[in-house]
Design an enzyme around this catalytic site. Structure first.
Site, short mmCIF file in Angstrom:
data_model
loop_
_atom_site.label_atom_id
_atom_site.label_comp_id
_atom_site.label_asym_id
_atom_site.label_seq_id
_atom_site.Cartn_x
_atom_site.Cartn_y
_atom_site.Cartn_z
N ASP A 34 -39.61 65.78 -7.46
CA ASP A 34 -39.17 67.10 -7.00
C ASP A 34 -39.90 67.42 -5.72
OD1 ASP A 34 -41.48 69.26 -8.08
OD2 ASP A 34 -41.23 67.52 -9.37
N GLU A 87 -42.37 80.36 -14.22
CA GLU A 87 -43.80 80.19 -14.48
C GLU A 87 -44.51 81.42 -13.95
OE1 GLU A 87 -45.56 77.14 -11.73
OE2 GLU A 87 -43.44 76.79 -11.22
#
Length: 271
Positions: free
Chosen positions: A58, A145
């Protein structure tokens, strides 16, 4: 493959997490040499990342200019690409990155960093306005998150509010892109908000010091981010590396199903 079968396969492979793969026949070591070099390797014990044959990365603007042909030749199998944040931020490298990944034949997906200072609808509107359907070969990702270092948004709503807003955001993306979004999360955020929820959703989990079976007990997962200090040919500096939970055949079957879904523009129904 009939279209209905393709749709069912595309949803079922990720919804189940493909985590029933058996590992008993494989040998172990203390700190096993992984598929890609790591400048800060961890000891995952017998359930090390290389028990999973499909690896991916990523990336965001922070990875700089990327030599995509070299990345592809290094046996990277997929890439998650940062697209947007909140209701008003787009990663400036997003379009270059997704088009370059597509050009070399790497399966790719955009991801959105969720801010709890904006509504689900504001963020879905922003994502849809800036991420064309062609930029989401794999299902889109929502990154949830706690942002400990944010200068603009450190809001931590109650868990019930988090789940309501997250579902609203994912439902909007699924309706538009025709694919069930993947949830990316960290250990603390999952513990505070997601334990025992969204069991029918594909999860991509971060766990860089221990296997997810220890840090996300009871959670079926589809992707595991196991390091942020990986070394990928074609990318300068540390890179996040991930594994897919299933076998190479399951990966290829899922890609084949997504090819049909992308070609047909079929909306995947919720299950």
């Amino acid at each position: 493959m009939p279209r209905l079968l393709a749709v069912l396969l595309a949803t079922s492979l990720l919804a189940t997490g493909c985590s029933s793969v058996g590992y008993d026949f494989m040998s172990t070591g203390s700190i096993r040499k992984t598929k890609f070099h790591d400048t800060d390797p961890q000891d995952f014990g017998r359930n090390h990342p290389d028990r999973h044959p499909v690896h991916g990365i990523d990336i965001s603007k922070w990875n700089g200019d990327i030599d995509w042909q070299t990345v592809k030749r290094s046996d990277v199998s997929f890439v998650f690409i940062k697209a947007t944040e909140g209701k008003d931020v787009i990663d400036p490298a997003f379009e270059t990155n997704w088009r370059s990944a597509a050009a070399v034949g790497l399966p790719y997906a955009p991801y959105h960093f969720y801010y709890f200072c904006s509504s689900a609808d504001e963020q879905a509107d922003w994502f849809i306005a800036n991420v064309p359907k062609a930029a989401s070969f794999l299902p889109p990702v929502v990154d949830v998150e706690w942002n400990h270092t944010s200068k603009t948004c450190r809001t931590r709503p109650p868990a019930a509010t988090v789940r309501i807003e997250l579902k609203r955001f994912m439902d909007r993306l699924e309706a538009y892109y025709g694919k069930r979004p993947i949830i990316y999360t960290s250990v603390d955020f999952h513990r505070d908000n997601l334990v025992g929820t969204f069991e029918d959703r594909p999860f991509w989990v971060r766990s860089v010091a221990a296997h997810p079976d220890k840090t996300y007990q009871g959670r079926r997962w589809s992707f595991w981010q196991y390091t942020s200090t990986g070394v990928i040919p074609g990318i300068k500096g540390g890179t996040d590396i991930n594994v897919f939970a299933g076998s190479k055949k399951e990966w290829q079957d899922w890609l084949a199903a997504l090819n049909e879904v992308n070609a047909a523009g079929t909306t995947i129904a919720s299950r």
